[in-house]
Scaffold this active site. Structure first.
Site, PDB file in Angstrom:
ATOM      1  N   GLU A  65      -2.395  -0.491   6.369  1.00  0.00           N
ATOM      2  CA  GLU A  65      -2.031  -1.892   6.194  1.00  0.00           C
ATOM      3  C   GLU A  65      -0.894  -2.261   7.156  1.00  0.00           C
ATOM      4  O   GLU A  65       0.285  -2.094   6.804  1.00  0.00           O
ATOM      5  CB  GLU A  65      -1.559  -2.136   4.765  1.00  0.00           C
ATOM      6  N   SER A 108      -4.757  -9.351   5.454  1.00  0.00           N
ATOM      7  CA  SER A 108      -5.489 -10.595   5.711  1.00  0.00           C
ATOM      8  C   SER A 108      -6.988 -10.370   5.930  1.00  0.00           C
ATOM      9  O   SER A 108      -7.620 -11.061   6.722  1.00  0.00           O
ATOM     10  CB  SER A 108      -4.873 -11.344   6.890  1.00  0.00           C
ATOM     11  N   GLU A 155       5.292  -3.881   0.268  1.00  0.00           N
ATOM     12  CA  GLU A 155       6.208  -4.713  -0.543  1.00  0.00           C
ATOM     13  C   GLU A 155       7.101  -3.833  -1.408  1.00  0.00           C
ATOM     14  O   GLU A 155       8.281  -4.138  -1.613  1.00  0.00           O
ATOM     15  CB  GLU A 155       5.393  -5.703  -1.389  1.00  0.00           C
ATOM     16  N   GLY A 187      -0.660 -10.792   4.207  1.00  0.00           N
ATOM     17  CA  GLY A 187      -0.329 -12.133   3.722  1.00  0.00           C
ATOM     18  C   GLY A 187       0.002 -13.133   4.812  1.00  0.00           C
ATOM     19  O   GLY A 187       0.507 -14.215   4.531  1.00  0.00           O
ATOM     20  N   HIS A 233       2.913   0.668  -1.189  1.00  0.00           N
ATOM     21  CA  HIS A 233       2.639  -0.649  -0.612  1.00  0.00           C
ATOM     22  C   HIS A 233       3.896  -1.132   0.126  1.00  0.00           C
ATOM     23  O   HIS A 233       5.025  -0.886  -0.327  1.00  0.00           O
ATOM     24  CB  HIS A 233       2.249  -1.630  -1.723  1.00  0.00           C
ATOM     25  N   ASN A 275      -5.963  -6.164  -4.948  1.00  0.00           N
ATOM     26  CA  ASN A 275      -4.588  -6.054  -5.458  1.00  0.00           C
ATOM     27  C   ASN A 275      -4.128  -7.453  -5.885  1.00  0.00           C
ATOM     28  O   ASN A 275      -3.815  -8.284  -5.033  1.00  0.00           O
ATOM     29  CB  ASN A 275      -3.695  -5.487  -4.338  1.00  0.00           C
ATOM     30  N   LYS A 314      -1.482  -8.284  -7.262  1.00  0.00           N
ATOM     31  CA  LYS A 314      -0.014  -8.424  -7.174  1.00  0.00           C
ATOM     32  C   LYS A 314       0.529  -9.114  -8.432  1.00  0.00           C
ATOM     33  O   LYS A 314      -0.025  -8.943  -9.511  1.00  0.00           O
ATOM     34  CB  LYS A 314       0.378  -9.154  -5.892  1.00  0.00           C
TER      35      LYS A 314
HETATM   36  C1  PEP Z   1      -1.982  -6.316   0.540  1.00  0.00           C
HETATM   37  O1  PEP Z   1      -0.938  -6.809   0.129  1.00  0.00           O
HETATM   38  O2  PEP Z   1      -2.277  -5.148   0.315  1.00  0.00           O
HETATM   39  C2  PEP Z   1      -2.853  -7.162   1.336  1.00  0.00           C
HETATM   40  C3  PEP Z   1      -3.773  -6.593   2.047  1.00  0.00           C
HETATM   41  O3  PEP Z   1      -2.597  -8.507   1.267  1.00  0.00           O
HETATM   42  P1  PEP Z   1      -3.386  -9.663   2.031  1.00  0.00           P
HETATM   43  O4  PEP Z   1      -4.861  -9.346   1.939  1.00  0.00           O
HETATM   44  O5  PEP Z   1      -3.033 -10.909   1.331  1.00  0.00           O
HETATM   45  O6  PEP Z   1      -2.922  -9.628   3.455  1.00  0.00           O
END
Ligand code: PEP
Length: 252
Positions: free
Chosen positions: A169, A215, A99, A175, A97, A9, A11
């Site tokens: 997630e 992460s 966000e 993040g 997601h 992703n 973003k």
């Molecule tokens: C995400 O935003 O779906 C995600 C997994 O981000 P990150 O890997 O940066 O934690």
């Protein structure tokens, strides 16, 4: 059918030139890598979808979108429909997601609409779910995920549900550099599979791909992917560097 999937992703990152460079570095690595039947999905911003679908014709990855409108078509300025995405060669789309839930106040009802429109247009939804840190600290993480799945998805008919991909997630891991432990991931993935089994039966549950996100990086992917119910990853930060993303793909 249950597939191993690594989805990146991007973003809201990269200029057009940087996106071109990144996708070419990934393609070069994919050409060299033994892909072990792993479905690689690149989810760029809308603006770079055509760039990525063009290159995908000569490479071994699919393109996903990061969002879609919950409306079919018409006077919705700034929105992009599932039908448009399909016409561009998009095969997957992330929905729900954290966000988008947080900043754009996406509701369960809108997520149901998005899932239905995507499926109607032959695009596979990657449905994100996961708890906030206070939920986990209060041991409410299973309840939160159950509600997210139940409210948005469990009204779908079995044939539709069977096409979905789920991404667990935990929001506290996104993040932050703090990853769920392999045991925490496995525990939740097994729980999600059990919920699916209760609602839709063993066969659909067995065949649903459940990805981990939060992460996940080149160092910890192997341990996470080694779990019986972890079928791959949804990768944020670590997919913006081709070498890291390729290492994650190679972690199976
Ligand atoms: C995400 O935003 O779906 C995600 C997994 O981000 P990150 O890997 O940066 O934690």
């Amino acid at each position: 059918m249950r597939r191993k999937i690594v989805a990146g992703n991007w973003k809201m990152n990269k200029t057009f030139q940087e996106a071109d460079e990144l996708i070419n570095e990934i393609i070069d690595g994919l050409d060299e890598a033994n892909q072990k039947n792993i479905n690689v999905v690149i989810c760029p911003p809308f603006t770079y979808i055509e760039l990525c679908t063009d290159y995908a014709q000569e490479s071994e990855y699919s393109v996903g979108a990061q969002n879609v409108s919950n409306n079919d078509s018409g006077a919705y300025t700034g929105e992009v429909s599932a039908k448009m995405l399909h016409s561009m060669g998009v095969e997957y789309c992330i929905i729900g997601h954290s966000e988008r839930r947080k900043y754009f106040k996406e509701t369960d009802h809108e997520l149901t609409q998005k899932a239905e429109l995507l499926l109607k247009n032959d695009i596979l939804p990657i449905f994100c779910c996961g708890e906030l840190l206070p939920d986990r600290e209060a041991s409410k993480h299973f309840d939160v995920v159950k509600q997210q799945l139940g409210n948005a998805l469990f009204g779908l008919d079995p044939l539709d549900f069977a096409k979905l991909i789920i991404a667990y997630e935990p929001v506290w891991a996104i993040g932050t550099g703090i990853t769920a432990t392999p045991d925490q991931a496995q525990e939740m993935h097994a729980y999600i599979r059990a919920l699916i089994s209760d609602k839709y039966g063993k066969e659909i549950a067995k065949n649903t791909s459940i990805l981990y996100g939060g992460s996940c990086n080149a160092q910890n992917a192997k341990e996470l992917f080694a779990n019986a119910d972890v079928d791959g990853g949804l990768i944020g930060g670590a997919c913006l560097k081709a070498t890291d993303f390729l290492k994650i793909i190679d972690s199976f």
